[in-house]
Scaffold this motif. Sequence first.
Motif, PDB file in Angstrom:
ATOM      1  N   GLU A 144       0.853  -1.195   0.000  1.00 51.97           N
ATOM      2  CA  GLU A 144       0.000   0.000   0.000  1.00 51.97           C
ATOM      3  C   GLU A 144       0.880   1.233   0.000  1.00 51.97           C
ATOM      4  O   GLU A 144       1.656   1.447   0.937  1.00 51.97           O
ATOM      5  N   VAL A 145       0.774   2.009  -1.058  1.00 49.42           N
ATOM      6  CA  VAL A 145       1.587   3.224  -1.173  1.00 49.42           C
ATOM      7  C   VAL A 145       0.633   4.413  -1.212  1.00 49.42           C
ATOM      8  O   VAL A 145      -0.322   4.425  -1.993  1.00 49.42           O
ATOM      9  N   LYS A 146       0.876   5.397  -0.331  1.00 48.36           N
ATOM     10  CA  LYS A 146      -0.022   6.559  -0.281  1.00 48.36           C
ATOM     11  C   LYS A 146       0.776   7.845  -0.356  1.00 48.36           C
ATOM     12  O   LYS A 146       1.673   8.085   0.466  1.00 48.36           O
ATOM     13  N   ASN A 147       0.425   8.676  -1.339  1.00 48.83           N
ATOM     14  CA  ASN A 147       0.999  10.025  -1.505  1.00 48.83           C
ATOM     15  C   ASN A 147       2.524  10.056  -1.374  1.00 48.83           C
ATOM     16  O   ASN A 147       3.078  10.918  -0.689  1.00 48.83           O
ATOM     17  N   LEU A 148       3.160   9.139  -2.003  1.00 45.19           N
ATOM     18  CA  LEU A 148       4.614   9.011  -1.882  1.00 45.19           C
ATOM     19  C   LEU A 148       5.350  10.072  -2.723  1.00 45.19           C
ATOM     20  O   LEU A 148       5.038  10.256  -3.898  1.00 45.19           O
ATOM     21  N   ASN A 186       3.608  12.382  -5.210  1.00 41.88           N
ATOM     22  CA  ASN A 186       2.261  11.953  -4.784  1.00 41.88           C
ATOM     23  C   ASN A 186       1.791  10.648  -5.409  1.00 41.88           C
ATOM     24  O   ASN A 186       0.653  10.562  -5.876  1.00 41.88           O
ATOM     25  N   SER A 243       0.334   7.011  -5.434  1.00 39.19           N
ATOM     26  CA  SER A 243      -0.486   6.126  -4.587  1.00 39.19           C
ATOM     27  C   SER A 243      -0.955   4.924  -5.403  1.00 39.19           C
ATOM     28  O   SER A 243      -1.339   5.084  -6.555  1.00 39.19           O
ATOM     29  N   SER A 253      -2.154   0.360  -4.698  1.00 46.25           N
ATOM     30  CA  SER A 253      -2.044  -0.803  -3.812  1.00 46.25           C
ATOM     31  C   SER A 253      -1.994  -2.065  -4.670  1.00 46.25           C
ATOM     32  O   SER A 253      -2.462  -2.073  -5.812  1.00 46.25           O
ATOM     33  N   THR A 285      10.831   4.577  -6.863  1.00 50.60           N
ATOM     34  CA  THR A 285       9.684   4.050  -6.112  1.00 50.60           C
ATOM     35  C   THR A 285       9.992   2.654  -5.571  1.00 50.60           C
ATOM     36  O   THR A 285       9.773   2.370  -4.392  1.00 50.60           O
ATOM     37  N   GLY A 332       4.735  10.878   2.487  1.00 51.12           N
ATOM     38  CA  GLY A 332       3.874   9.757   2.151  1.00 51.12           C
ATOM     39  C   GLY A 332       4.177   8.519   2.975  1.00 51.12           C
ATOM     40  O   GLY A 332       5.086   8.531   3.816  1.00 51.12           O
ATOM     41  N   SER A 333       3.371   7.472   2.736  1.00 57.28           N
ATOM     42  CA  SER A 333       3.592   6.250   3.523  1.00 57.28           C
ATOM     43  C   SER A 333       3.626   5.022   2.621  1.00 57.28           C
ATOM     44  O   SER A 333       3.017   4.997   1.551  1.00 57.28           O
TER      45      SER A 333
END
Lengths: 325, 264
Positions: free
Chosen positions: A5-9, A42, A44, A46, A66, A79-80
């Motif tokens: 799960e990648v969010k706003n990286l 940014n 995102s 999954s 990434t 981001g997370s």
Amino acid sequence: MAVIEVKNLSKSFKVKLKEKGLKGSLKSIIKPKYKTIKAVRNVSFSVEKGEIIAFIGPNGAGKSTTIKMMTSILYPDKGSIKVMGLDPSRDRKALSYEIGTVFGQKEQLWTHLTPYDNFKFFGAIYDIPEKAIEKKIDELRELFELDSFINTPVRNLSLGQRIRCEIVASLIHEPKVLFLDEPTIGLDPVVKENIRTLIKRMNKEYKTTIFLTSHDVGDIEKLCKRVIIINNGTVVMDDTMENLKYHYLNKKIVEAKMKEMVNLEDEEGITILKDKGYNLKIEVDTTKKSVSDALKLLNPDNIIDINISNVPLEDIISDIYKNRD
Amino acid sequence: MLTEVKNQIKVVFLSIKYSVMRELLNRFTFISNVIFMMLNNASMIIQWLVLFSLRENMGGYTFKEVLLLWGIASSTFGFSRFFFYKAFSLSSIINEGKLDSYIVQPKNILISIITSDISVSALGDLLYGYIMLVFYGLSIKSFLLFTYFIITGGIIIAAISVILNSLSFWFGNTDVIAETGNHLMTNFATYPDGIFKGIAKALLFTLIPVGISNYIPVHVIVNFDLNLFLINTTVCIFLIYFAFITFYTGLKRYSSSNLMSSKI
């Protein structure tokens, strides 16, 4: 369950700028100038368990950055990321037991050792007991057909054999997620096909989630059911391979060998790609003209041979890169 | 925790074993590197023989004590270069973005890198030190203390190199700074500390801690002193800690590369 799960990286790099020549070099010592490059912006997405994902984009798009953030190599700015529920920048050791990595451009094996010794070394790195390593090597040796060269030093192997061994080394500890960064780079078509078959088999046998980057459309088309396209650090498309083909395959390529010459210039919905007298290659935009109408224009009685095909995926992808730049 | 340490040590020794196996592929080069390094060191003793023919005492050292000092210097150098060879080229590894394969493995990154290669000639240095110990006077006590001090000394030298090389995370290429630091540690290692006074002596027990890694061991082996023994050990532990802190703080600034590379 999402395994990635990648969010706003986001990730930026500071690059030193230098003017031309010796004067520029001296200037950069006295008053250095820097430029910030936003490599990832940014991003995102999954990934579900067992998926084979193609993560593609042109050079410098942000693919490797990434992947490197997902595998603990680089720290994100913002981001997370969660891979198997773990944060790569905080849980590096725990995560490394869960993931495997193959970087086509970087060798992880010791070149003077045989693949067998290398696998034993990787087994020790992942704290696998001796007996279990032996068993795992036997299993992978069979699956990846390594018998003929498992005791040959890595430096004497062909590139295809070496990549096979790199993949096996990354599977010794039974990772749940495998990151493959251009695994088929530099390989000939036969070996590429072989590696693809093995990747598919591995995904089927071990339910390994595979995150693949590649410039080779064949890899993407033959292996992946979902494609994420990244360009200039942002995700420009995240869709299934089926949808990608469906939405972008409204054009057909018609190649025909004719008895008599035909003039199709100025016909709406038809673009002439090649016209060598009796041999014609046209592109039909099916939103403007149906294939059957195009064939009528050619006159079926006038056709000796014909081939109708989809636009190559490679062209579709480069079209997406260009249009969403 | 204990299992983790045990597994890390197992991987370190496996890595060293594989490096030795690679070097043994060319047996002649391996043996000649070791022997010629010992001969090279032996030639240095001649100048001391000449000096001691003029005077009986040099900076408070007898000839036998100079041999012991040479033994300590040679073996600490050899120990650091044999077991932690990559600590001395860490700067270029960082700058060329070659840490990736170590980061994705579940082992200590710094230890895995610095033990990933060996210097064969360093084996000559390591063995030469023990020959000097025999000339000084071999006993169980001197052997155990000597071995202990070449371990702490070797670790001190490697830790200083790691600290200086890790500056690359902040300042780019710092291999010249690191090399200078390494040279300073070697250059002062074979002179009796009695010849240094004032600021020079203070520097040798602080910024360039040759005094801790080399002079203190000679004094303790000649005349056991618990305080000096503990100073050597404490400084060694502190430098290990400082090396790890510097490396791991810098690692957050690491930028990888996509250079084609292979592990040889």
